[in-house]
Design a protein around this motif. Sequence first.
Motif, PDB file in Angstrom:
ATOM      1  N   GLN A  54       0.118-104.240  32.986  1.00  7.06           N
ATOM      2  CA  GLN A  54       1.253-103.942  32.118  1.00  7.06           C
ATOM      3  C   GLN A  54       1.552-105.052  31.115  1.00  7.06           C
ATOM      4  OE1 GLN A  54       2.720-100.900  32.249  1.00  7.06           O
ATOM      5  NE2 GLN A  54       1.173-100.442  33.796  1.00  7.06           N
ATOM      6  N   CYS A  55       0.936-106.218  31.268  1.00  9.55           N
ATOM      7  CA  CYS A  55       1.301-107.347  30.401  1.00  9.55           C
ATOM      8  C   CYS A  55       0.702-107.200  29.005  1.00  9.55           C
ATOM      9  CB  CYS A  55       0.918-108.685  31.041  1.00  9.55           C
ATOM     10  SG  CYS A  55      -0.824-109.065  31.102  1.00  9.55           S
ATOM     11  N   GLU A  56       1.290-107.903  28.079  1.00  6.85           N
ATOM     12  CA  GLU A  56       0.845-107.877  26.689  1.00  6.85           C
ATOM     13  C   GLU A  56      -0.530-108.531  26.571  1.00  6.85           C
ATOM     14  OE1 GLU A  56       2.514-106.484  24.159  1.00  6.85           O
ATOM     15  OE2 GLU A  56       4.124-105.882  25.512  1.00  6.85           O
ATOM     16  N   ASP A  57      -1.292-108.127  25.554  1.00  6.18           N
ATOM     17  CA  ASP A  57      -2.639-108.665  25.354  1.00  6.18           C
ATOM     18  C   ASP A  57      -2.638-110.188  25.261  1.00  6.18           C
ATOM     19  OD1 ASP A  57      -3.721-106.141  25.432  1.00  6.18           O
ATOM     20  OD2 ASP A  57      -3.899-105.935  23.256  1.00  6.18           O
ATOM     21  N   ALA A  58      -1.641-110.752  24.605  1.00  5.51           N
ATOM     22  CA  ALA A  58      -1.579-112.204  24.419  1.00  5.51           C
ATOM     23  C   ALA A  58      -1.392-112.941  25.743  1.00  5.51           C
ATOM     24  CB  ALA A  58      -0.447-112.561  23.459  1.00  5.51           C
ATOM     25  N   GLU A  59      -0.848-112.264  26.749  1.00  7.09           N
ATOM     26  CA  GLU A  59      -0.586-112.887  28.048  1.00  7.09           C
ATOM     27  C   GLU A  59      -1.726-112.686  29.042  1.00  7.09           C
ATOM     28  OE1 GLU A  59       2.896-110.787  29.164  1.00  7.09           O
ATOM     29  OE2 GLU A  59       4.207-111.904  27.828  1.00  7.09           O
ATOM     30  N   ARG A  60      -2.685-111.839  28.721  1.00  4.98           N
ATOM     31  CA  ARG A  60      -3.718-111.443  29.687  1.00  4.98           C
ATOM     32  C   ARG A  60      -4.586-112.603  30.158  1.00  4.98           C
ATOM     33  NH1 ARG A  60      -5.319-106.118  30.871  1.00  4.98           N
ATOM     34  NH2 ARG A  60      -3.648-104.746  30.256  1.00  4.98           N
ATOM     35  N   GLU A  61      -5.028-113.461  29.259  1.00  4.76           N
ATOM     36  CA  GLU A  61      -5.924-114.543  29.668  1.00  4.76           C
ATOM     37  C   GLU A  61      -5.248-115.470  30.671  1.00  4.76           C
ATOM     38  OE1 GLU A  61      -8.688-118.121  27.869  1.00  4.76           O
ATOM     39  OE2 GLU A  61      -7.938-116.581  26.511  1.00  4.76           O
ATOM     40  N   GLY A  62      -4.034-115.889  30.384  1.00  5.97           N
ATOM     41  CA  GLY A  62      -3.306-116.759  31.300  1.00  5.97           C
ATOM     42  C   GLY A  62      -3.019-116.078  32.627  1.00  5.97           C
ATOM     43  N   SER A  63      -2.661-114.804  32.560  1.00  3.40           N
ATOM     44  CA  SER A  63      -2.392-114.044  33.775  1.00  3.40           C
ATOM     45  C   SER A  63      -3.653-113.909  34.620  1.00  3.40           C
ATOM     46  CB  SER A  63      -1.842-112.662  33.412  1.00  3.40           C
ATOM     47  OG  SER A  63      -1.549-111.919  34.564  1.00  3.40           O
ATOM     48  N   ALA A  64      -4.778-113.654  33.986  1.00  4.77           N
ATOM     49  CA  ALA A  64      -6.051-113.535  34.706  1.00  4.77           C
ATOM     50  C   ALA A  64      -6.415-114.858  35.379  1.00  4.77           C
ATOM     51  CB  ALA A  64      -7.162-113.099  33.756  1.00  4.77           C
ATOM     52  N   LYS A  65      -6.195-115.967  34.706  1.00  7.42           N
ATOM     53  CA  LYS A  65      -6.484-117.275  35.305  1.00  7.42           C
ATOM     54  C   LYS A  65      -5.615-117.525  36.533  1.00  7.42           C
ATOM     55  CE  LYS A  65      -8.213-119.597  31.192  1.00  7.42           C
ATOM     56  NZ  LYS A  65      -7.995-120.628  30.182  1.00  7.42           N
ATOM     57  N   ARG A  66      -4.346-117.154  36.442  1.00  3.40           N
ATOM     58  CA  ARG A  66      -3.451-117.319  37.595  1.00  3.40           C
ATOM     59  C   ARG A  66      -3.883-116.432  38.763  1.00  3.40           C
ATOM     60  NH1 ARG A  66       0.068-117.542  33.319  1.00  3.40           N
ATOM     61  NH2 ARG A  66       0.705-115.357  33.557  1.00  3.40           N
ATOM     62  N   LEU A  67      -4.297-115.210  38.457  1.00  5.04           N
ATOM     63  CA  LEU A  67      -4.791-114.311  39.505  1.00  5.04           C
ATOM     64  C   LEU A  67      -6.011-114.905  40.198  1.00  5.04           C
ATOM     65  CD1 LEU A  67      -4.552-110.752  37.907  1.00  5.04           C
ATOM     66  CD2 LEU A  67      -3.633-111.419  40.099  1.00  5.04           C
ATOM     67  N   ARG A  68      -6.973-115.382  39.397  1.00  7.09           N
ATOM     68  CA  ARG A  68      -8.187-115.971  39.984  1.00  7.09           C
ATOM     69  C   ARG A  68      -7.842-117.173  40.840  1.00  7.09           C
ATOM     70  NH1 ARG A  68     -10.440-114.387  35.045  1.00  7.09           N
ATOM     71  NH2 ARG A  68     -10.149-116.411  34.093  1.00  7.09           N
ATOM     72  N   SER A  69      -6.967-118.018  40.357  1.00 10.74           N
ATOM     73  CA  SER A  69      -6.603-119.224  41.098  1.00 10.74           C
ATOM     74  C   SER A  69      -5.880-118.881  42.396  1.00 10.74           C
ATOM     75  CB  SER A  69      -5.710-120.101  40.216  1.00 10.74           C
ATOM     76  OG  SER A  69      -5.210-121.182  40.940  1.00 10.74           O
TER      77      SER A  69
END
Length: 93
Positions: A54-69
């Motif tokens: 549901q997050c905005e495209d601009a937030e996806r990279e940071g969100s993905a990094k947090r998920l992986r971590s």
Amino acid sequence: APPGRAQDGGQETSFRWQCVDQPIGKLLFRRFLEGAPQFAAAGALWAEIEAFEQCEDAEREGSAKRLRSRFFTPGGSEHCGFLSAAATAPPAG
């Protein structure tokens, strides 16, 4: 019935239908995951993936990094070791 999609009396009985597509089934399954210590990380991962979608495209990279971590790093408190290496690999490109 197609593989993985058994039917019982005309009612769909697949996991997706019962625990993802049906709101009450989804709620009950999520509560089950959250209430069982051995499955709590899986429940948290599911919630975070839904938030990621549901997050905005601009937030996806940071969100993905947090998920992986948080969920894909061995030794972490919420590491989901049941996931395959292919499922936890960063996207190519």
